[in-house]
Design an enzyme around this catalytic site. Structure first.
Site, PDB file in Angstrom:
ATOM      1  N   CYS A  51       0.829  -1.225   0.000  1.00  0.00           N
ATOM      2  CA  CYS A  51       0.000   0.000   0.000  1.00  0.00           C
ATOM      3  C   CYS A  51       0.859   1.270   0.000  1.00  0.00           C
ATOM      4  CB  CYS A  51      -0.914  -0.035   1.215  1.00  0.00           C
ATOM      5  SG  CYS A  51      -1.661   1.536   1.651  1.00  0.00           S
ATOM      6  N   CYS A  54       0.048   3.876   2.780  1.00  0.00           N
ATOM      7  CA  CYS A  54       0.547   3.365   4.067  1.00  0.00           C
ATOM      8  C   CYS A  54       2.015   3.756   4.252  1.00  0.00           C
ATOM      9  CB  CYS A  54       0.432   1.845   4.121  1.00  0.00           C
ATOM     10  SG  CYS A  54      -1.239   1.197   3.902  1.00  0.00           S
TER      11      CYS A  54
END
Length: 389
Positions: A51, A54
């Protein structure tokens, strides 16, 4: 001088300790027990290794002292990969479907508040304050909705908090929100589309019913493109079995060809399968499909080519495939030379063993990056290894 050095080291260590969120390096049960003992909530950064947002939160927001000061004093914090170890069961328990998701959990393991996505410093602290205020927690907001609240800003905020973890409830919220709207703006349409990701959604019916109004804002051509995307997404959902991790190719192709050509349908299916394979770390399948899909990249943008090349750099080890990625990176640079794609090219040259070109492009990348105000630290580390050799 020795005493000064020791003092400086202690001072620097104290500063480093004070900055950023302190995440517990233990299992979730121990985190819960500690939170219960200290009468604190648990903050969970529910992330996935692939991600991008993230990683940006880890780089840009979690290390900030203001963030660390608030979170460390009010929460016991944990970073948990939702696709590994105990994170797999926690993702199911807490219905985590998008990354990053931020969960605020009490000592009994019950969620009291949640949000998601890349969040800037001030908003990230505000979410934490909301989690600590019972009047602003999700359960309270949901009850306020059930009691008939119709304030548009309230409904918009509640929809944003629930879209990715309670789609059925979010659809009810947005239905009430849009029932009070006679004209849509771009923000409204974006929110509608976030909730109308498949043809079974009640909000897709709103999308269809409001075609005229929406087309005025985004153009009829864009409306048709969005509609096609929703249909494809719906077919994908029914074509992929997440438990067995298998695709029903025949079903997808038959349904997709009701509004796409055979060639379009086959390419879209391969892209989806390649993306799924990369997430599952099935690199052999990802590599094979990506090479098949990108035999002709003349129409690809500089950004698309750089993304392709970088994904191969990060995941692929076959030399012939990496050499193809070098070509993609070169094409990206020709179309729009910038710090990102020259850095990709330098890294790829290094990985295939061409140290001379790796050094040349690393130097060029650093110059471009500094001129554009980019953080060139990683490229400088690469250059240092090349200079030493």
């Amino acid at each position: 001088m020795k005493k000064l050095s020791i003092f400086s080291a202690l001072f620097i260590g104290a500063i480093a300790f004070a900055q950023g969120i302190k995440f517990e390096d233990t299992n979730f049960a121990t985190v819960l027990a500690k939170a219960k003992k200290e009468n604190k909530l648990v903050f969970i950064d529910a992330y996935a290794s692939w991600c991008g947002p993230c990683k940006l939160m880890v780089k840009n927001v979690f290390p900030l002292q203001s963030v660390g000061d608030y979170y460390n004093s009010h929460f016991v914090s944990a970073k948990i990969d939702m696709e590994k170890g105990e994170g797999i069961d926690l993702a199911k328990k807490y219905n985590v479907k998008a990354f990053p998701t931020y969960l605020f959990v009490d000592g009994n393991g019950e969620v009291v508040h949640r949000t998601l996505g890349y969040v800037e410093e001030n908003d990230f602290i505000q979410f934490a304050k909301d989690a600590g205020d019972p009047s602003k927690r999700l359960a309270t907001l949901k009850q306020k909705f059930e009691d008939g609240e119709k304030n548009p800003e309230f409904l918009k905020n509640l929809a944003g908090l629930t879209l990715y973890n309670d789609a059925t409830f979010a659809a009810r919220v947005l239905e009430r929100y849009f029932a009070g709207k006679t004209e849509y703006n771009r923000e409204d349409i974006q929110m509608l589309l976030t909730g109308a990701q498949n043809m079974d959604s009640p909000l897709y019916k709103v999308f269809q019913a409001k075609k005229t109004e929406i087309s005025k804002v985004v153009t009829p051509e864009k409306y048709a493109e969005i509609d096609k995307g929703i249909k494809i997404s719906s077919i994908f959902k029914k074509s992929y079995n997440a438990d067995s991790k298998t695709w029903n190719d025949n079903y997808f192709l038959a349904e997709a060809q009701k509004f796409l050509t055979k060639d379009e349908a086959e390419k879209i299916l391969k892209r989806a399968q390649a993306s799924r394979a990369l997430r599952a770390k099935d690199i052999a399948t990802y590599e094979k499909l990506t090479l098949e899909l990108n035999k002709d990249t003349s129409a690809a943008s500089s950004e698309e080519l750089n993304s392709l090349a970088w994904n191969f750099f990060e995941n692929v080890t076959t030399k012939s495939s990496l050499e193809k990625a070098v070509v993609w990176a070169q094409e990206s640079v020709k179309k729009n030379e910038n710090y990102a794609n020259t850095d990709t090219l330098a890294n790829l040259y290094n990985k295939v063993g061409d140290k001379k070109n790796a050094k040349l492009w690393a130097e060029k990348s650093i110059a471009l990056g500094k001129a554009a105000g980019e953080d060139t630290g990683d490229t400088e580390k690469l250059l240092k290894t090349l200079t030493v050799q």
